[in-house]
Design an enzyme around this catalytic site. Structure first.
Site, mmCIF file in Angstrom:
data_model
loop_
_atom_site.group_PDB
_atom_site.id
_atom_site.type_symbol
_atom_site.label_atom_id
_atom_site.label_comp_id
_atom_site.label_asym_id
_atom_site.label_seq_id
_atom_site.Cartn_x
_atom_site.Cartn_y
_atom_site.Cartn_z
ATOM 1 N N LEU A 28 0.841 -1.196 0.000
ATOM 2 C CA LEU A 28 0.000 0.000 0.000
ATOM 3 C C LEU A 28 0.881 1.252 0.000
ATOM 4 O O LEU A 28 0.628 2.192 -0.755
ATOM 5 C CB LEU A 28 -0.934 0.002 1.210
ATOM 6 C CG LEU A 28 -1.760 1.272 1.400
ATOM 7 C CD1 LEU A 28 -2.723 1.477 0.228
ATOM 8 C CD2 LEU A 28 -2.515 1.225 2.722
ATOM 9 N N HIS A 29 1.903 1.268 0.822
ATOM 10 C CA HIS A 29 2.806 2.419 0.888
ATOM 11 C C HIS A 29 3.430 2.704 -0.481
ATOM 12 O O HIS A 29 3.435 3.844 -0.944
ATOM 13 C CB HIS A 29 3.889 2.168 1.933
ATOM 14 C CG HIS A 29 4.967 3.197 1.932
ATOM 15 N ND1 HIS A 29 4.741 4.529 2.218
ATOM 16 C CD2 HIS A 29 6.295 3.097 1.664
ATOM 17 C CE1 HIS A 29 5.887 5.194 2.128
ATOM 18 N NE2 HIS A 29 6.829 4.345 1.792
ATOM 19 N N ARG A 30 3.933 1.672 -1.142
ATOM 20 C CA ARG A 30 4.556 1.869 -2.463
ATOM 21 C C ARG A 30 3.533 2.392 -3.476
ATOM 22 O O ARG A 30 3.846 3.247 -4.305
ATOM 23 C CB ARG A 30 5.211 0.578 -2.940
ATOM 24 C CG ARG A 30 6.505 0.273 -2.186
ATOM 25 C CD ARG A 30 7.302 -0.834 -2.838
ATOM 26 N NE ARG A 30 6.646 -2.133 -2.803
ATOM 27 C CZ ARG A 30 6.742 -3.001 -1.806
ATOM 28 N NH1 ARG A 30 7.458 -2.727 -0.749
ATOM 29 N NH2 ARG A 30 6.121 -4.153 -1.869
#
Length: 197
Positions: A28-30
């Site tokens: 999700l962060h990427r």
């Protein structure tokens, strides 16, 4: 933040729920870094801090749960879910539909809390700032100086340094009213709230 979608982890005998949640969070962060125009917040409805619920023994560990909730406008959530960010996780995650959040839901601030949990890093910083030797820094900052939080966390790896770190998440208490504010690329905010249900 008027819509949401739930991502439920599926049981897997090879990986713990904490490992799968950390992998999901990293993906999700990427995706949020690659799509900076997306304003997405998160919550972890099943997470709990280290204090045990009434039905558990003292000493319970912080728990992330198996449920990641994404909050945002319907078009932002649809854009995110159209990206291939879940590749490699499809066998481990059951995504729900994008639906409106309950209108009368209370709000909470879901934010990152940082702790000085790595004495070695603190020693390096002390050596740089005060031109001390490693031994002098070790005497000033012993291993017992590490501070640990009783909050749920995900274990991540920094893309820039390659170092592993713990990202502690505090979901706060119910707020009397929603708070506007931006969200970082982890879906967390120091000021903006998300519906809590």
């Amino acid at each position: 933040m008027n819509h949401y979608l739930d991502l439920h982890l599926l049981p897997d005998p090879e990986f713990s729920a904490a490992q799968l949640m950390s992998a999901l969070f990293a993906k999700l962060h990427r995706a949020l870094v690659a799509q900076p125009a997306l304003h997405i917040g998160i919550s972890l409805p099943q997470a709990r801090a280290g204090q045990p619920p009434a039905d558990q023994q003292p000493g319970a560990q912080p728990y992330l749960g198996q449920h990641l909730r994404l909050h945002g406008q319907a078009d932002a959530l649809a854009t995110l879910m159209a990206l291939p960010w879940l590749s490699g996780m499809r066998d481990h995650v059951n995504p729900g539909p994008i639906v409106p959040a309950p209108a009368n839901a209370p709000h909470r601030l879901v934010r990152r809390v940082q702790a000085d949990s790595n004495p070695e890093r603190l020693r390096r910083r002390l050596c740089k700032r005060h031109t001390l030797s490693e031994e002098e820094a070790r005497q000033r900052i012993p291993n017992r100086a590490a501070r640990h939080l009783d909050l749920p966390y995900v274990q991540l790896r920094s893309q820039s340094t390659g170092q592993h770190f713990l990202l502690f998440i505090d979901q706060g208490d119910n707020l009397p009213e929603p708070r506007p504010g931006g969200f970082n690329r982890y879906g967390l905010s120091q000021g903006g709230s998300v519906p809590w249900f």
